[in-house]
Design an enzyme around this catalytic site. Structure first.
Site: not given
Ligand code: AMP
Ligand code: TRP
Length: 333
Positions: A116, A200, A203
């Site tokens: 980041k 990956k 969001k």
């Molecule tokens: P975040 O949106 O970064 O707060 O992520 C929330 C949860 O979603 C965490 O457990 C992340 O590891 C999981 N996560 C985020 N992006 C991915 C992805 N592309 N594939 C699988 N898990 C994800």
């Protein structure tokens, strides 16, 4: 330390933006599927949502939206504690104390921070909060004596850092915290971008065909899947080397719970067109009831507020005695 009868899980999700299929398949769906096995605590981590530039009105809206999403996907507030992080002040307080025993070098080595901050060419625009992000995450987890942290692959390093911080605290100040373990499922832990399977699904990306969002209309879902990057080979197999196809098959596998073999057999002699059509149908059908519940939750803001307040009270009741233990250990009480 007295432990709850079932192992305790803690996990969190940032409210920045709408949840996507990676969040759902890599994390949320499993939280829902395993609700009865654990003593569950789930959190919308709004303070983490402030580590990159943000807009207050958006933060407020998205925190409620993510809370509603977690209910809509099937977390049952009677079987888990569900709350917003900032509503329980102990998170910020414990974070400060952990800051004072965490070496900066540990934080500078975190992959997420490096990625980041590399994207941001102007160092004056990288907040101290972004560097400190994993310490707040460590506070989230150990504040609840959590044993297990179910997350996607990308968060494994942060949970390992949490273990290091908890162990260091215990060494320096005496046994205070449970040292938690990350738990990462095999399939779905890393859902990739549909347009580019080397990145990956996320969001925050601007690429319009990268991510399927939980709230996407059926047409958008079908369009994104139809355009998903594959390769020029023909047979349909779970082959990690063929990253685009592998990603589509993984999504299908986690959504349908069918075995890899059964899926491969089904597509013998068929093409990508068939697979993409079936996958789009499966995703649309799976998300439809979730979207319906989401809309109805968002239409009743008072109920949502009540549920958030109830969650915060229940979370605080667990966090307060742990914080009292910490204050004593470090000489603040
Ligand atoms: P975040 O949106 O970064 O707060 O992520 C929330 C949860 O979603 C965490 O457990 C992340 O590891 C999981 N996560 C985020 N992006 C991915 C992805 N592309 N594939 C699988 N898990 C994800
Ligand atoms: N950093 C996590 C993510 O981006 C979100 C998070 C914050 C979290 N606190 C947590 C996850 C505690 C698990 C446990 O996905």
């Amino acid at each position: 330390m007295s432990l709850p009868a079932r192992p305790r899980t803690f996990s969190g999700i940032k409210p920045t933006g709408v949840a996507h299929l990676g969040n759902y398949l890599g994390a949320m769906k499993r939280w829902v599927d395993e609700q009865d096995e654990y003593d569950n605590i789930y959190c919308v981590v709004d303070l983490h949502g402030m580590t990159e530039p943000f807009d207050p009105a958006e933060l407020r809206r998205e925190t409620r939206g993510m809370f509603a999403t977690l209910l809509a996907v099937g977390l049952d507030p009677d079987r888990c504690v569900l709350f917003a992080q900032s509503h329980v002040h102990e998170h910020a307080e414990l974070c400060w104390i952990l800051n004072c025993i965490t070496p900066v070098g540990w934080l500078e080595r975190m992959t997420q921070f490096k990625d980041k901050s590399r994207k941001q060419s102007d160092r004056e625009r990288i907040s101290a909060g972004l560097l400190d992000y994993p310490v707040l995450m460590a506070a989230d987890i150990i504040l609840y004596d959590a044993h297990v942290v179910p997350v996607g692959e990308d968060q494994k390093q942060h949970v390992e850092l949490t273990r290091d911080i908890a162990a260091r605290f215990n060494r320096v100040f005496g046994d205070t915290f449970v040292v938690p373990e990350p738990r990462i499922q095999e399939a779905g832990a890393r859902i990739m971008g549909l347009d580019d399977p080397t990145r990956k699904m996320s969001k925050s990306d601007d690429a319009p065909n990268r991510s399927i969002f939980i709230t996407d209309e059926p047409d958008a879902i079908r369009r994104k899947i139809a355009r998903a990057a594959t390769d020029s080979r023909r047979e349909i197999r779970f082959d990690p080397e063929r990253a685009g196809l592998f990603n589509l098959l993984t999504i299908l596998q986690v959504i349908t719970n069918d075995s890899n073999d059964a899926i491969e057999r089904r597509y013998e002699g068929k093409g990508y067109g068939d697979l993409k059509r079936d996958l789009a149908d499966a995703v649309v059908a799976h998300l439809a009831p979730i979207q319906e519940r989401y809309r109805s939750l968002m239409a009743n803001p008072d109920d949502l507020d009540r549920e958030m307040a109830r969650g915060a009270e229940r979370a605080a009741a667990i966090a307060r005695p742990v914080m009292a233990r910490v204050r004593k250990a470090v000489g603040l009480a």
